[in-house]
Motif scaffolding. Sequence first.
Motif, PDB file in Angstrom:
ATOM      1  N   PRO A  12     -36.992 -89.043  10.656  1.00 58.53           N
ATOM      2  CA  PRO A  12     -37.558 -90.487  10.319  1.00 58.53           C
ATOM      3  C   PRO A  12     -36.546 -91.538  10.846  1.00 58.53           C
ATOM      4  N   ASP A  13     -37.045 -92.923  10.958  1.00 53.84           N
ATOM      5  CA  ASP A  13     -35.935 -94.050  11.184  1.00 53.84           C
ATOM      6  C   ASP A  13     -35.342 -94.281   9.900  1.00 53.84           C
ATOM      7  N   PHE A  14     -36.256 -93.975   8.712  1.00 55.11           N
ATOM      8  CA  PHE A  14     -35.469 -94.425   7.463  1.00 55.11           C
ATOM      9  C   PHE A  14     -34.825 -93.134   6.700  1.00 55.11           C
ATOM     10  N   GLY A  15     -34.093 -92.109   7.532  1.00 60.32           N
ATOM     11  CA  GLY A  15     -33.659 -90.963   6.933  1.00 60.32           C
ATOM     12  C   GLY A  15     -32.557 -91.191   5.717  1.00 60.32           C
ATOM     13  N   LEU A  16     -31.858 -92.510   6.063  1.00 61.19           N
ATOM     14  CA  LEU A  16     -30.744 -92.692   4.860  1.00 61.19           C
ATOM     15  C   LEU A  16     -31.391 -93.064   3.689  1.00 61.19           C
ATOM     16  N   LEU A  17     -32.427 -94.030   3.965  1.00 61.64           N
ATOM     17  CA  LEU A  17     -33.161 -94.654   2.859  1.00 61.64           C
ATOM     18  C   LEU A  17     -33.690 -93.395   1.889  1.00 61.64           C
ATOM     19  N   TYR A  18     -34.206 -92.390   2.604  1.00 60.69           N
ATOM     20  CA  TYR A  18     -34.959 -91.197   1.748  1.00 60.69           C
ATOM     21  C   TYR A  18     -33.899 -90.631   1.013  1.00 60.69           C
ATOM     22  N   ILE A 110     -32.854 -80.668 -20.327  1.00 65.46           N
ATOM     23  CA  ILE A 110     -32.653 -80.056 -18.759  1.00 65.46           C
ATOM     24  C   ILE A 110     -33.847 -79.399 -18.347  1.00 65.46           C
ATOM     25  N   GLY A 111     -34.820 -79.204 -19.374  1.00 63.07           N
ATOM     26  CA  GLY A 111     -36.290 -78.970 -19.016  1.00 63.07           C
ATOM     27  C   GLY A 111     -37.221 -79.949 -18.342  1.00 63.07           C
ATOM     28  N   SER A 112     -36.613 -81.271 -19.117  1.00 60.39           N
ATOM     29  CA  SER A 112     -37.292 -82.406 -18.577  1.00 60.39           C
ATOM     30  C   SER A 112     -36.907 -82.701 -17.348  1.00 60.39           C
ATOM     31  N   TRP A 113     -35.871 -82.586 -17.312  1.00 61.98           N
ATOM     32  CA  TRP A 113     -35.093 -82.939 -15.879  1.00 61.98           C
ATOM     33  C   TRP A 113     -35.832 -81.999 -14.714  1.00 61.98           C
ATOM     34  N   PHE A 114     -35.849 -80.697 -14.920  1.00 54.84           N
ATOM     35  CA  PHE A 114     -36.223 -80.080 -13.990  1.00 54.84           C
ATOM     36  C   PHE A 114     -37.697 -80.161 -13.690  1.00 54.84           C
ATOM     37  N   VAL A 115     -38.606 -80.478 -14.677  1.00 56.88           N
ATOM     38  CA  VAL A 115     -40.016 -80.602 -14.643  1.00 56.88           C
ATOM     39  C   VAL A 115     -40.367 -82.035 -13.720  1.00 56.88           C
ATOM     40  N   PHE A 116     -39.778 -83.043 -14.437  1.00 54.32           N
ATOM     41  CA  PHE A 116     -40.115 -84.538 -13.939  1.00 54.32           C
ATOM     42  C   PHE A 116     -39.405 -85.081 -12.780  1.00 54.32           C
ATOM     43  N   THR A 117     -38.418 -84.569 -12.540  1.00 54.77           N
ATOM     44  CA  THR A 117     -37.825 -84.698 -11.164  1.00 54.77           C
ATOM     45  C   THR A 117     -38.587 -84.652  -9.944  1.00 54.77           C
ATOM     46  N   PRO A 118     -39.226 -83.303  -9.397  1.00 54.98           N
ATOM     47  CA  PRO A 118     -40.028 -83.231  -8.488  1.00 54.98           C
ATOM     48  C   PRO A 118     -41.321 -84.039  -8.463  1.00 54.98           C
ATOM     49  N   CYS A 119     -41.649 -84.355  -9.800  1.00 51.32           N
ATOM     50  CA  CYS A 119     -43.096 -85.203  -9.970  1.00 51.32           C
ATOM     51  C   CYS A 119     -42.570 -86.642  -9.394  1.00 51.32           C
ATOM     52  N   ALA A 120     -41.554 -87.249  -9.673  1.00 53.55           N
ATOM     53  CA  ALA A 120     -40.863 -88.488  -9.389  1.00 53.55           C
ATOM     54  C   ALA A 120     -40.784 -88.418  -7.869  1.00 53.55           C
ATOM     55  N   LEU A 121     -39.978 -87.373  -7.243  1.00 53.46           N
ATOM     56  CA  LEU A 121     -39.842 -87.312  -5.954  1.00 53.46           C
ATOM     57  C   LEU A 121     -41.079 -87.552  -5.100  1.00 53.46           C
ATOM     58  N   ILE A 122     -42.232 -86.878  -5.678  1.00 51.55           N
ATOM     59  CA  ILE A 122     -43.521 -86.683  -4.929  1.00 51.55           C
ATOM     60  C   ILE A 122     -44.101 -88.031  -5.039  1.00 51.55           C
ATOM     61  N   VAL A 123     -44.193 -88.696  -6.470  1.00 56.44           N
ATOM     62  CA  VAL A 123     -44.694 -89.966  -6.580  1.00 56.44           C
ATOM     63  C   VAL A 123     -44.344 -90.965  -5.528  1.00 56.44           C
ATOM     64  N   TRP A 124     -42.913 -91.138  -5.683  1.00 58.03           N
ATOM     65  CA  TRP A 124     -42.342 -92.267  -4.732  1.00 58.03           C
ATOM     66  C   TRP A 124     -42.882 -91.974  -3.266  1.00 58.03           C
ATOM     67  N   ARG A 125     -42.768 -90.688  -2.795  1.00 55.32           N
ATOM     68  CA  ARG A 125     -43.171 -90.656  -1.362  1.00 55.32           C
ATOM     69  C   ARG A 125     -44.811 -90.871  -1.293  1.00 55.32           C
ATOM     70  N   PHE A 126     -45.438 -90.687  -2.251  1.00 54.59           N
ATOM     71  CA  PHE A 126     -46.959 -91.026  -2.169  1.00 54.59           C
ATOM     72  C   PHE A 126     -47.026 -92.563  -2.014  1.00 54.59           C
ATOM     73  N   ALA A 127     -46.242 -93.237  -2.909  1.00 52.86           N
ATOM     74  CA  ALA A 127     -46.511 -94.816  -3.000  1.00 52.86           C
ATOM     75  C   ALA A 127     -45.887 -95.211  -1.595  1.00 52.86           C
ATOM     76  N   LEU A 128     -45.058 -94.823  -1.065  1.00 59.67           N
ATOM     77  CA  LEU A 128     -44.340 -95.248   0.075  1.00 59.67           C
ATOM     78  C   LEU A 128     -45.478 -94.961   1.475  1.00 59.67           C
ATOM     79  N   LEU A 129     -45.847 -93.937   1.306  1.00 56.94           N
ATOM     80  CA  LEU A 129     -47.048 -93.397   2.251  1.00 56.94           C
ATOM     81  C   LEU A 129     -48.302 -94.220   2.250  1.00 56.94           C
ATOM     82  N   GLN A 130     -48.858 -94.693   0.861  1.00 61.25           N
ATOM     83  CA  GLN A 130     -49.813 -95.463   0.888  1.00 61.25           C
ATOM     84  C   GLN A 130     -49.452 -97.039   1.420  1.00 61.25           C
TER      85      GLN A 130
END
Length: 466
Positions: A12-18, A110-130
Amino acid sequence: MKHRELIRHNVPDFGLLYRLVDVSIVALVLYLSLVLYTPEISNNYYIPGALGMIGFLLSAESCHLYRSWRTSTFREHATATLLPWVLTVFILMTAGYFSKTSNDFSRVVIGSWFVFTPCALIVWRFALLQLIRLLYRRGYCTQKAAIIGVTENGIALAEELNTRADSGIILEGFYDERDCYRIPDKLNAPICGSVLDALEKARQGELKHIYIAMPLHARGRITKFLENFSDTTANTYLIPDFFNYNLLYSRWGHVGGIQILSVFDTPFNGLTAWAKRIEDIILATLFLILCSPVLIAIAIGVKLSSPGPVLFKQDRYGLDGKKIKVWKFRSMSTTDNGEVIKQATKNDFRVTRFGAFLRRTSLDELPQFINVLQGTMSIVGPRPHAVAHNEEYRTIVERYMLRHKVKPGITGWAQINGYRGETDTISKMEKRVEYDLAYIQRWSLSMDLKIICMTTVRMFSDKMAY
């Protein structure tokens, strides 16, 4: 000149930003987990934080997360985002175990980190996609495309581009140098002119993407078109007619510096093979434990219903066409396992009264969960046939042996679609093979679970089993 990596994943053009946003999210979620759980931030968390960021970046690069997802679905992108984080968690847990430092960290943090990190990664991608889709719908950042050649692959590509309107690529239409009477009447995009017309528009900057969808035997014309479009700034792509070769499961690879495309391959390599095996072990173990009283009752019923062994073992072909012993509860008065084996038919005199009940409800297949634990079978996969039937049908049914690119299964895609039991005609076997190969092409863990659930529902209502 070396040929390695002449063909690369699109980036992608914004690979560094990702990459920057991703590592920032990994660090930020760990920081928030610490702040919300304890007012004092220990320096001990710097090391797992750094390892998490580095591990995710390396895993993401190896999984090609930062390639272009312009024409992919959000579900595909989200799945590709989740996988590198799962690998990162595995790396961190392994490091903590072998360094004996896991007790130095809060399990809540550590458990919270493991669980909520992928959620945050996916949410920001969803927002950018919209946001990107909104810009596309308003006409910003869109790019026009043209397809050279009205071919089967060109028509299929046009359909994909038309259904992915939010990709920002607008298909203008086809360009073909053939006479009108040689072009199909019904198309999913208009004929906009000749190849020379497309070339002129590309030179003027009106076309950003050029897709050459010509058959592989038209090498001379393909070379000519590539030479012509090299005089433009349009992105030019080749759409080879791979589908003419009936691909089973294909992927790019390389031998030394030469890149290759597999035509007949298996979906179970590396991580997918482990995922499939873990699924089989967990489900087979749970089933055998929970259903052990049923297994014992069936064994007693078989023994009392007719003389002979409780279990029947028959030679069948397994993975890569190797012979395996498949276990079943004996449902017949005979135990055929030779070069000539007659399939069970309706009102077959060999089937015992108790055996008829077992076959009708598929309960005679239950010992095959032991085959699953042994590793010779999977819970879901193409049903194994007797060796004699294999040797008969491999010469009659096209691509029959490709069923053995995966382990045979207790149930399969063909069985839940009505192709279970006797195959008294060639057409029935051809349809069964068609569904088996479709399963290999489309395999996923969710598909396996769907097949298992549908098999359970239909166990007592299938009229094709006898």
